[in-house]
Design a protein around this motif. Sequence first.
Motif, short mmCIF file in Angstrom:
data_model
loop_
_atom_site.label_atom_id
_atom_site.label_comp_id
_atom_site.label_asym_id
_atom_site.label_seq_id
_atom_site.Cartn_x
_atom_site.Cartn_y
_atom_site.Cartn_z
N SER A 184 0.84 -1.21 0.00
CA SER A 184 0.00 0.00 0.00
C SER A 184 0.87 1.26 0.00
O SER A 184 0.65 2.18 -0.80
N GLU A 185 1.86 1.29 0.89
CA GLU A 185 2.74 2.47 0.91
C GLU A 185 3.51 2.57 -0.41
O GLU A 185 3.69 3.65 -0.97
N SER A 186 4.00 1.42 -0.91
CA SER A 186 4.81 1.43 -2.13
C SER A 186 4.04 2.00 -3.31
O SER A 186 4.54 2.86 -4.04
N ASN A 187 2.80 1.53 -3.51
CA ASN A 187 2.06 2.01 -4.69
C ASN A 187 1.67 3.48 -4.58
O ASN A 187 1.59 4.18 -5.59
N ARG A 188 1.45 3.95 -3.37
CA ARG A 188 1.20 5.40 -3.19
C ARG A 188 2.45 6.19 -3.53
O ARG A 188 2.41 7.20 -4.25
N LEU A 189 3.59 5.73 -3.00
CA LEU A 189 4.82 6.50 -3.19
C LEU A 189 5.27 6.48 -4.65
O LEU A 189 5.81 7.47 -5.14
N LEU A 190 5.02 5.37 -5.35
CA LEU A 190 5.40 5.33 -6.77
C LEU A 190 4.61 6.37 -7.56
O LEU A 190 5.15 7.06 -8.42
N LEU A 191 3.32 6.47 -7.27
CA LEU A 191 2.52 7.47 -7.99
C LEU A 191 3.02 8.88 -7.65
O LEU A 191 3.21 9.72 -8.53
N ARG B 9 -5.98 7.57 5.84
CA ARG B 9 -5.02 8.29 6.69
C ARG B 9 -3.58 8.05 6.22
O ARG B 9 -2.75 8.94 6.24
N MET B 10 -3.31 6.81 5.79
CA MET B 10 -1.97 6.52 5.27
C MET B 10 -1.65 7.44 4.09
O MET B 10 -0.56 8.03 4.00
N THR B 11 -2.61 7.59 3.18
CA THR B 11 -2.40 8.45 2.01
C THR B 11 -2.11 9.88 2.47
O THR B 11 -1.15 10.52 2.00
N LEU B 12 -2.91 10.37 3.39
CA LEU B 12 -2.74 11.75 3.85
C LEU B 12 -1.43 11.93 4.60
O LEU B 12 -0.75 12.96 4.47
N GLN B 13 -1.05 10.91 5.38
CA GLN B 13 0.21 11.03 6.14
C GLN B 13 1.42 11.03 5.21
O GLN B 13 2.40 11.73 5.46
N LEU B 14 1.33 10.26 4.13
CA LEU B 14 2.45 10.27 3.17
C LEU B 14 2.52 11.64 2.48
O LEU B 14 3.61 12.17 2.27
N LEU B 15 1.36 12.22 2.16
CA LEU B 15 1.36 13.57 1.56
C LEU B 15 2.02 14.55 2.54
O LEU B 15 2.89 15.35 2.17
N LYS C 215 5.90 21.64 -6.43
CA LYS C 215 7.20 20.96 -6.39
C LYS C 215 7.43 20.42 -4.98
O LYS C 215 7.07 21.05 -4.00
N VAL C 216 8.02 19.23 -4.91
CA VAL C 216 8.38 18.66 -3.61
C VAL C 216 9.90 18.63 -3.52
O VAL C 216 10.57 18.21 -4.46
N ASP C 217 10.45 19.08 -2.39
CA ASP C 217 11.91 19.06 -2.21
C ASP C 217 12.41 17.62 -2.21
O ASP C 217 11.68 16.72 -1.79
N PRO C 218 13.66 17.40 -2.63
CA PRO C 218 14.20 16.03 -2.62
C PRO C 218 13.99 15.39 -1.24
O PRO C 218 14.20 16.03 -0.21
N LYS C 219 13.54 14.15 -1.26
CA LYS C 219 13.16 13.53 0.01
C LYS C 219 13.29 12.02 -0.09
O LYS C 219 12.85 11.41 -1.07
N LEU C 220 13.90 11.42 0.93
CA LEU C 220 14.00 9.95 0.99
C LEU C 220 12.85 9.44 1.88
O LEU C 220 12.69 9.91 3.01
N VAL C 221 12.06 8.54 1.35
CA VAL C 221 10.99 7.96 2.18
C VAL C 221 11.25 6.46 2.31
O VAL C 221 11.45 5.76 1.32
N SER D 236 3.21 3.13 13.09
CA SER D 236 2.96 2.66 11.72
C SER D 236 1.90 3.49 11.02
O SER D 236 0.97 4.01 11.66
N LEU D 237 2.00 3.59 9.69
CA LEU D 237 0.93 4.20 8.89
C LEU D 237 -0.10 3.15 8.53
O LEU D 237 -1.14 3.46 7.97
N GLN D 238 0.21 1.89 8.80
CA GLN D 238 -0.64 0.78 8.34
C GLN D 238 -1.62 0.35 9.43
O GLN D 238 -1.21 -0.06 10.52
N GLY D 239 -2.90 0.40 9.10
CA GLY D 239 -3.95 0.02 10.06
C GLY D 239 -3.82 -1.43 10.49
O GLY D 239 -4.23 -1.79 11.61
N ASP D 240 -3.23 -2.29 9.65
CA ASP D 240 -3.13 -3.70 10.01
C ASP D 240 -2.17 -3.95 11.17
O ASP D 240 -2.10 -5.06 11.70
N SER D 241 -1.47 -2.89 11.60
CA SER D 241 -0.61 -3.04 12.78
C SER D 241 -1.44 -3.30 14.04
O SER D 241 -0.91 -3.66 15.09
N VAL D 242 -2.75 -3.18 13.95
CA VAL D 242 -3.67 -3.51 15.04
C VAL D 242 -3.56 -5.00 15.42
O VAL D 242 -4.02 -5.43 16.47
N LEU D 243 -2.92 -5.77 14.57
CA LEU D 243 -2.61 -7.18 14.84
C LEU D 243 -2.01 -7.39 16.23
O LEU D 243 -2.26 -8.40 16.88
#
Length: 410
Positions: free
Chosen positions: A24-31, A178-184, A205-211, A245-252
């Motif tokens: 989920s994070e990967s596909n958001r960040l690729l876009l 929320r994950m989408t918004l937090q990545l933004l 424009k977004v400044d150079p950034k390592l995620v 975590s940004l991932q809701g499944d961390s509720v595990l």
Amino acid sequence: MKLSISAPRGHQIKAAVTITGSKSESNRLLLLQALYPGITIENLSNADDVRVMQKGLQVKQGEVDIHHAGTAMRFLTAYFATLEGADIVLTGSSRMKERPIAILVDALRRLGADIDYLGNEGYPPLGLRGRALELNQISLPANVSSQYISALLLVAPSLKEGLILDLEGQITSVPYIRMTLQLLEELGIRNEFTGQRIRVYPKAKVDPKLVVVESDWSSASYFYSILALSEEGSELLLSSYKANSLQGDSVLQNIYADFGVETSFEGHSIRLTKVGKAQINHLDCDLTEAPDLAQTIAVSCFGLGISCTLTGLHTLKIKETDRLLALEKELTKLGGKITTTNSTLQLEPSDEIVSGVAIDTYNDHRMAMAFAPLGLHTPITINDAGVVSKSYPYFWKDLKTISFDIREVS
Ligand SMILES: O=C(O)C1=C[C@@H](OP(=O)(O)O)[C@@H](O)[C@H](O)C1
Ligand SMILES: C=C(OP(=O)(O)O)C(=O)O
């Protein structure tokens, strides 16, 4: 590929596994990286769904086939609709052509997008001709899939005036929004989510950034299930995870504590320890916010002989397969007493697991991975086991490293 899965009995598991990045994070960040090239991504997932997204983002004219990847289908629909000069046929597997997309297409069309249905109305494949959208505010139903909302939010900062979304009805799978918004936010893109309204401000424009992508919590769920079914004292070290975590499944972590699995953080790893027997003999769990855990939890309960009532499962019927039906069929084969509605699953306790059963997986990675842990109790066969590559290509290899015996059978 058909695999027979078993594991030594009375044996404590002690092992370490590195799990691939969150899909989920990967596909958001690729876009987002396609929109803002200054972004560098670390620990990108090696899942098929992420490979098809990467490939799709390189095309501007012609056909893009995203196979079974729901996020790629929804995110690329918004991307190509807003990419000026794009002329794309966006298609997928036969199951993808049964997964609805009308809510997203309607919203984009009302904003000014040029999209056609090339097959059945309301479903992929789509014809998309990218253009600048005219409007910046829209309302859409939020109770079917959060992916439609995330898709719009991901392209929102690239729109001239950003975007305001008014969400109708009960919002499903909220942690993914929320994950989408937090990545933004992490990229310096301002946004607000209050009540039923989300606003994303434009950003040229977004400044150079390592995620750094956190490893996938949905993938971790199968190891939680294994520990729940394993001998007391078993331990697994999984990496790389974050306490916030940004991932809701961390509720595990909370859910499996009731099954005797304790989680502790050690740097970027989590240590899972089987500290004792399950604390409960019935589980009530609303999975509206973590729908991808339903199969894992249902099978864990079955293996532990615990009854459960799972609710909030209204999105399961439109995922890789009708997951409620698939669970019902396969658990019944194993001797489970299970009833389902369109949004709930009820399992009675079972004291025995029928042996020698072959589990059908219905093109659904989570069916294969969720049933595998039962190999700790009785040898089990998984049909079409290659399906795991949708989210977790090294799943079977990793099970071998934690002493499961995995053999290909004909
Ligand atoms: O946005 C995402 O990355 C996802 C959202 C969820 O879908 P729904 O919102 O359709 O429930 C989830 O099931 C899927 O695996 C991934
Ligand atoms: C539902 C899932 O994926 P998608 O909707 O992205 O195909 C999943 O991975 O469980």
